[in-house]
Design a protein around this motif. Structure first.
Motif, PDB file in Angstrom:
ATOM      1  N   PHE A 267       0.847  -1.191   0.000  1.00  0.00           N
ATOM      2  CA  PHE A 267       0.000   0.000   0.000  1.00  0.00           C
ATOM      3  C   PHE A 267       0.884   1.244   0.000  1.00  0.00           C
ATOM      4  CE2 PHE A 267      -2.429  -3.305   2.133  1.00  0.00           C
ATOM      5  CZ  PHE A 267      -3.719  -3.149   1.652  1.00  0.00           C
ATOM      6  N   GLY A 268       0.387   2.332  -0.580  1.00  0.00           N
ATOM      7  CA  GLY A 268       1.166   3.557  -0.515  1.00  0.00           C
ATOM      8  C   GLY A 268       0.542   4.711  -1.260  1.00  0.00           C
ATOM      9  N   ASN A 269       1.242   5.825  -1.230  1.00  0.00           N
ATOM     10  CA  ASN A 269       0.805   7.061  -1.886  1.00  0.00           C
ATOM     11  C   ASN A 269       1.963   7.677  -2.648  1.00  0.00           C
ATOM     12  OD1 ASN A 269      -2.029   7.740  -0.541  1.00  0.00           O
ATOM     13  ND2 ASN A 269      -0.669   7.031   1.099  1.00  0.00           N
ATOM     14  N   ILE A 270       1.630   8.331  -3.746  1.00  0.00           N
ATOM     15  CA  ILE A 270       2.599   9.090  -4.530  1.00  0.00           C
ATOM     16  C   ILE A 270       2.047  10.502  -4.696  1.00  0.00           C
ATOM     17  CG2 ILE A 270       3.766   9.300  -6.764  1.00  0.00           C
ATOM     18  CD1 ILE A 270       3.480   6.253  -7.045  1.00  0.00           C
ATOM     19  N   TYR A 271       2.856  11.504  -4.368  1.00  0.00           N
ATOM     20  CA  TYR A 271       2.434  12.899  -4.457  1.00  0.00           C
ATOM     21  C   TYR A 271       3.256  13.593  -5.538  1.00  0.00           C
ATOM     22  CZ  TYR A 271       0.499  11.625   0.085  1.00  0.00           C
ATOM     23  OH  TYR A 271      -0.184  10.983   1.092  1.00  0.00           O
ATOM     24  N   ILE A 272       2.570  14.268  -6.454  1.00  0.00           N
ATOM     25  CA  ILE A 272       3.217  14.867  -7.620  1.00  0.00           C
ATOM     26  C   ILE A 272       2.893  16.356  -7.697  1.00  0.00           C
ATOM     27  CG2 ILE A 272       3.535  14.702 -10.119  1.00  0.00           C
ATOM     28  CD1 ILE A 272       2.298  11.857  -9.910  1.00  0.00           C
ATOM     29  N   LYS A 273       3.922  17.183  -7.856  1.00  0.00           N
ATOM     30  CA  LYS A 273       3.763  18.639  -8.033  1.00  0.00           C
ATOM     31  C   LYS A 273       3.756  18.940  -9.523  1.00  0.00           C
ATOM     32  CE  LYS A 273       7.426  21.073  -7.485  1.00  0.00           C
ATOM     33  NZ  LYS A 273       8.610  21.752  -6.890  1.00  0.00           N
ATOM     34  N   GLY A 274       2.769  19.687  -9.975  1.00  0.00           N
ATOM     35  CA  GLY A 274       2.600  19.959 -11.385  1.00  0.00           C
ATOM     36  C   GLY A 274       3.694  20.823 -11.990  1.00  0.00           C
ATOM     37  N   GLU A 275       3.988  20.551 -13.264  1.00  0.00           N
ATOM     38  CA  GLU A 275       4.935  21.361 -14.022  1.00  0.00           C
ATOM     39  C   GLU A 275       4.353  21.654 -15.396  1.00  0.00           C
ATOM     40  OE1 GLU A 275       9.199  19.887 -12.098  1.00  0.00           O
ATOM     41  OE2 GLU A 275       8.545  19.040 -14.030  1.00  0.00           O
ATOM     42  N   GLY A 276       4.950  22.629 -16.100  1.00  0.00           N
ATOM     43  CA  GLY A 276       4.447  22.989 -17.420  1.00  0.00           C
ATOM     44  C   GLY A 276       3.038  23.547 -17.308  1.00  0.00           C
ATOM     45  N   LYS A 277       2.137  23.036 -18.121  1.00  0.00           N
ATOM     46  CA  LYS A 277       0.757  23.547 -18.078  1.00  0.00           C
ATOM     47  C   LYS A 277       0.028  23.152 -16.794  1.00  0.00           C
ATOM     48  CE  LYS A 277      -1.866  19.975 -20.581  1.00  0.00           C
ATOM     49  NZ  LYS A 277      -2.746  19.733 -21.742  1.00  0.00           N
ATOM     50  N   TYR A 278       0.653  22.262 -15.994  1.00  0.00           N
ATOM     51  CA  TYR A 278       0.058  21.861 -14.715  1.00  0.00           C
ATOM     52  C   TYR A 278       0.715  22.583 -13.531  1.00  0.00           C
ATOM     53  CZ  TYR A 278      -1.735  18.156 -17.704  1.00  0.00           C
ATOM     54  OH  TYR A 278      -2.347  17.460 -18.728  1.00  0.00           O
ATOM     55  N   GLN A 279       1.520  23.600 -13.825  1.00  0.00           N
ATOM     56  CA  GLN A 279       2.177  24.388 -12.785  1.00  0.00           C
ATOM     57  C   GLN A 279       1.149  24.911 -11.791  1.00  0.00           C
ATOM     58  OE1 GLN A 279       5.663  25.029 -12.980  1.00  0.00           O
ATOM     59  NE2 GLN A 279       5.547  25.838 -10.906  1.00  0.00           N
ATOM     60  N   GLY A 280       1.458  24.779 -10.492  1.00  0.00           N
ATOM     61  CA  GLY A 280       0.548  25.252  -9.452  1.00  0.00           C
ATOM     62  C   GLY A 280      -0.508  24.239  -9.061  1.00  0.00           C
ATOM     63  N   GLU A 281      -0.531  23.070  -9.727  1.00  0.00           N
ATOM     64  CA  GLU A 281      -1.506  22.030  -9.407  1.00  0.00           C
ATOM     65  C   GLU A 281      -0.788  20.841  -8.767  1.00  0.00           C
ATOM     66  OE1 GLU A 281      -5.073  22.076 -12.386  1.00  0.00           O
ATOM     67  OE2 GLU A 281      -3.233  21.809 -13.557  1.00  0.00           O
ATOM     68  N   ASP A 282      -1.567  19.938  -8.214  1.00  0.00           N
ATOM     69  CA  ASP A 282      -0.971  18.738  -7.632  1.00  0.00           C
ATOM     70  C   ASP A 282      -1.853  17.530  -7.891  1.00  0.00           C
ATOM     71  OD1 ASP A 282      -2.734  18.147  -5.055  1.00  0.00           O
ATOM     72  OD2 ASP A 282      -2.375  20.309  -5.074  1.00  0.00           O
ATOM     73  N   LEU A 283      -1.238  16.369  -7.913  1.00  0.00           N
ATOM     74  CA  LEU A 283      -1.930  15.096  -8.108  1.00  0.00           C
ATOM     75  C   LEU A 283      -1.384  14.102  -7.102  1.00  0.00           C
ATOM     76  CD1 LEU A 283      -3.924  13.640 -10.240  1.00  0.00           C
ATOM     77  CD2 LEU A 283      -1.824  12.560 -11.074  1.00  0.00           C
ATOM     78  N   SER A 284      -2.271  13.389  -6.432  1.00  0.00           N
ATOM     79  CA  SER A 284      -1.841  12.313  -5.541  1.00  0.00           C
ATOM     80  C   SER A 284      -2.503  11.017  -5.987  1.00  0.00           C
ATOM     81  CB  SER A 284      -2.202  12.620  -4.081  1.00  0.00           C
ATOM     82  OG  SER A 284      -3.599  12.746  -3.909  1.00  0.00           O
ATOM     83  N   ILE A 285      -1.767   9.933  -5.833  1.00  0.00           N
ATOM     84  CA  ILE A 285      -2.234   8.614  -6.270  1.00  0.00           C
ATOM     85  C   ILE A 285      -2.070   7.635  -5.114  1.00  0.00           C
ATOM     86  CG2 ILE A 285      -1.804   6.685  -7.864  1.00  0.00           C
ATOM     87  CD1 ILE A 285      -0.727   8.777  -9.857  1.00  0.00           C
ATOM     88  N   TRP A 286      -3.130   6.868  -4.834  1.00  0.00           N
ATOM     89  CA  TRP A 286      -3.076   5.819  -3.804  1.00  0.00           C
ATOM     90  C   TRP A 286      -3.045   4.470  -4.487  1.00  0.00           C
ATOM     91  CZ3 TRP A 286      -6.550   1.806  -2.539  1.00  0.00           C
ATOM     92  CH2 TRP A 286      -6.274   1.132  -1.342  1.00  0.00           C
ATOM     93  N   PHE A 287      -2.169   3.596  -4.003  1.00  0.00           N
ATOM     94  CA  PHE A 287      -2.085   2.280  -4.619  1.00  0.00           C
ATOM     95  C   PHE A 287      -2.212   1.159  -3.604  1.00  0.00           C
ATOM     96  CE2 PHE A 287       2.379   3.688  -4.003  1.00  0.00           C
ATOM     97  CZ  PHE A 287       2.930   2.621  -3.307  1.00  0.00           C
ATOM     98  N   GLN A 288      -2.790   0.065  -4.058  1.00  0.00           N
ATOM     99  CA  GLN A 288      -2.767  -1.221  -3.370  1.00  0.00           C
ATOM    100  C   GLN A 288      -2.226  -2.206  -4.401  1.00  0.00           C
ATOM    101  OE1 GLN A 288      -6.379  -2.610  -1.405  1.00  0.00           O
ATOM    102  NE2 GLN A 288      -5.696  -4.739  -1.528  1.00  0.00           N
TER     103      GLN A 288
END
Length: 368
Positions: A267-288
């Motif tokens: 189990f876990g999480n991945i946190y991503i900070k946006g770049e390029g056209k996604y600058q200022g945004e964030d995405l997090s992903i949870w996995f099993q």
């Protein structure tokens, strides 16, 4: 039937790892496995679904477990045990053939992934059997009941199990697929986190309408697309999304990741900070084991049964769990789930609520 060459095998496994959504085992180890069999003279034969006799016995070999690390004490204990020479999935199919009293005609992959698709290919080649161009998942999945065979009420038992130490077991029956999952993972946890399994043994006439068809060819085409993009220095996430009706949903840098080994799962999480056209945004992903849920700017975004996939820009390869590291530059893209996973019944067993999230599934094309 089609004889596969080494490049076909590499493309199939790359494609399987890409659609494996972070799970399905190690692509590196999968390629080593099939290369060894190929170099030793084994033939890899791909069979179309209409080429299999109705009375043929078919089963699904794979590896069950997690990729968590062992303690020094556990490692020492396992190192003292004898090791079998053949793949544990091959040992599992042999013990099940002995129990049933009939040889398998061919096999199909339990899911699409760099490791488990390789395991099925290796078993087929080692035993001189074809692998069938179909599977019951169309991606990688965390649990045994996440299967179109479960949806179609095809019995998972009897199951053959074997580990690297020569221990074998046949589960002649189980209360349900969830119990079968628990029993298989219990053996895996006590077997270096890994056990070879063969399940759903049945005549082809009982299986053929319960599988997603042409999925090995699907992996072959995705793998070829990715390889061609890599050779041209392109980001294959965009090529695959365009050619296979998917969507690029984010680009950025991994800023944090965590993981936990529990009950045979990672189990876990991945946190991503946006770049390029996604600058200022964030995405997090949870996995099993696989990527299951995502949140964009704090709001629920893509979820199972659609497949969330991560491309690592430096490696030009899919990101397999639990290998995420801070600083990785990544592209996240999503492929639509096969129609078999978009029914109400399927979403009940492989939608957000199964994983404890009180959220309705929304199709990725509706979100976009």
């Amino acid at each position: 039937m089609k004889k596969l060459n080494k490049q076909d095998l590499h493309d199939i496994l790359l494609g399987a790892a890409i659609v494996g959504t972070g799970g399905g085992g190690s692509l590196t180890e999968g390629i080593k496995l099939v290369d060894k069999a190929y170099d030793e003279g084994c033939e890899f034969i791909l069979a179309e679904v209409n080429e299999i006799p109705d009375d043929a016995l078919i089963g699904s070999p794979y590896n069950c477990g997690s990729i968590g690390k062992l303690s020094t004490k556990q490692q020492k204990k396992y190192n003292e045990l004898p090791q079998i020479k053949e793949a544990k999935e091959v040992a599992a199919i042999k013990v099940l053939e002995e129990y049933i009293g009939k040889e398998f005609y061919g096999v199909f992959a339990t899911e699409l992934g760099g490791g488990n698709t390789a395991a099925a290919l290796n078993v087929a080649a080692r035993l001189g059997k074809p692998i069938i161009d179909a599977d019951p998942a169309g991606r990688s999945v965390p649990c045994l009941q996440h299967s179109t065979l479960f949806l179609n009420k095809v019995s998972i038992t009897p199951m053959g199990l074997a580990n690297n130490f020569g221990d074998t077991m046949v589960i002649s029956s189980a209360a349900n697929d969830d119990r079968a999952e628990i029993l298989a993972r219990t053996m895996a946890v006590s077997s270096f986190n890994s056990v070879g399994v063969v399940d759903h043994p049945a005549l082809w006439k009982e299986l053929k309408n319960s599988l997603i068809k042409n999925t090995i060819t699907y992996c072959l085409e995705i793998g070829r697309t990715a390889r061609a993009a890599n050779e041209l220095g392109r980001n294959f996430a965009y090529d695959i999304a365009e050619k296979f009706n998917g969507y690029v949903i984010f680009e950025g840098e991994i800023t944090e990741t965590d993981l936990e080994e529990r009950d045979g799962f990672t189990f876990g999480n991945i946190y991503i900070k946006g770049e390029g056209k996604y600058q200022g945004e964030d995405l997090s992903i949870w996995f099993q084991n696989e990527y299951i849920m995502s949140w964009k700017n704090g709001e629920v975004y893509a979820t199972v049964p659609d497949s969330i996939n991560i491309y690592v820009k430096d490696d030009k390869m899919p990101l397999i769990n639990p290998n995420a590291k801070e600083g990785m530059k990544v592209t996240v893209f999503v492929l639509k789930a096969f129609d078999e996973w978009r029914t109400d019944e399927a979403i009940n067993i492989f939608g957000p609520r199964f994983f404890g999230y009180n959220i309705d599934y929304r199709k990725i094309e509706d979100i976009i």
